[in-house]
Design an enzyme around this catalytic site. Sequence first.
Site, PDB file in Angstrom:
ATOM      1  N   ASP A  47       0.835  -1.206   0.000  1.00 22.38           N
ATOM      2  CA  ASP A  47       0.000   0.000   0.000  1.00 22.38           C
ATOM      3  C   ASP A  47       0.869   1.256   0.000  1.00 22.38           C
ATOM      4  O   ASP A  47       2.034   1.215   0.415  1.00 22.38           O
ATOM      5  CB  ASP A  47      -0.873   0.050   1.261  1.00 22.38           C
ATOM      6  CG  ASP A  47      -1.812  -1.134   1.355  1.00 22.38           C
ATOM      7  OD1 ASP A  47      -2.150  -1.693   0.307  1.00 22.38           O
ATOM      8  OD2 ASP A  47      -2.186  -1.485   2.495  1.00 22.38           O
TER       9      ASP A  47
HETATM   10  N1  URA Z   1      -1.320  -6.005   3.903  1.00 16.02           N
HETATM   11  C1  URA Z   1      -1.792  -4.743   3.883  1.00 16.02           C
HETATM   12  O1  URA Z   1      -2.827  -4.461   4.469  1.00 16.02           O
HETATM   13  N2  URA Z   1      -1.096  -3.805   3.219  1.00 16.02           N
HETATM   14  C2  URA Z   1       0.071  -4.046   2.599  1.00 16.02           C
HETATM   15  O2  URA Z   1       0.675  -3.131   2.022  1.00 16.02           O
HETATM   16  C3  URA Z   1       0.550  -5.358   2.633  1.00 16.02           C
HETATM   17  C4  URA Z   1      -0.158  -6.322   3.287  1.00 16.02           C
END
Ligand code: URA
Length: 266
Positions: free
Chosen positions: A129
Amino acid sequence: MVAPQDNDRLEVGLQSSQSEERVVPLRLQKFLARAGVASRRGSEDLMTAGRVTVNGVVTTELGAKVDPLVDVVAVDGVPVLVAGAPVYLALHKPSGVVTTMSDPQGRPTVATLVPTDQYPGLFPVGRLDFETTGLLLFTTDGELSHRLLHPRWKVEKSYAVLADGRLDAKDIERLEVGIKLDDGLTAPAKARILDHRATNTLAEITITEGRKRQVRRMFSALSHPVIELHRVRFGPVELGMLGPSSWRHLSADEVTDLRRVTEMGE
Ligand code: URA
């Protein structure tokens, strides 16, 4: 183009910068996958759709083989360039960067942090993310990437999680057994508490799936929303001491281990 054969011919030492053996000729779909065009299955689809040419001739035959140093392979008329061996990198992704090679909205992308000029065809293995930090693998090897992300191979990803509030043993058990999310029950995870702080908890979780915002959604379901999320491991590869926004080549052992956990041989 080379006529299909039962066995690939092994040619040793062609890749001067790598100590690996190089297989020449190799199946066209394997060549396309290694060049990062698509997964091997995706490459087969491109071939059967008539979108792949070898030396200007449309090639739909899945047994066809090419020698990457001799044959000109193109997809939709665009030549596939392979500068030698596939490339494998680890990036320490900082926060505030999108996991994409180009962003129509003009936000900063991970592409600016890895040597795309030097290694055309480099792409991220999955995504983190915008706010998530930590280990992000890059490669030009489409087949390996496909397998690392495919649920069949259950490749482990470990995260350090700073979560709001005080997690307890019951929360850990729920994470480990599986959490009901709107896209179904999560697969069993490994989790442990690393530290209880005044108003939050530092925990570690290891998951084998890669659903969208999965860790954030799992902790939100426990009413302990994620404050910070940092990936420390992807399969056998550890982030280690790599600094934020820095990248490094994976070692030959790390590549061998990635190929082993995805049953691609050595
Ligand atoms: N899980 C998440 O919620 N975000 C990420 O970036 C990776 C795994």
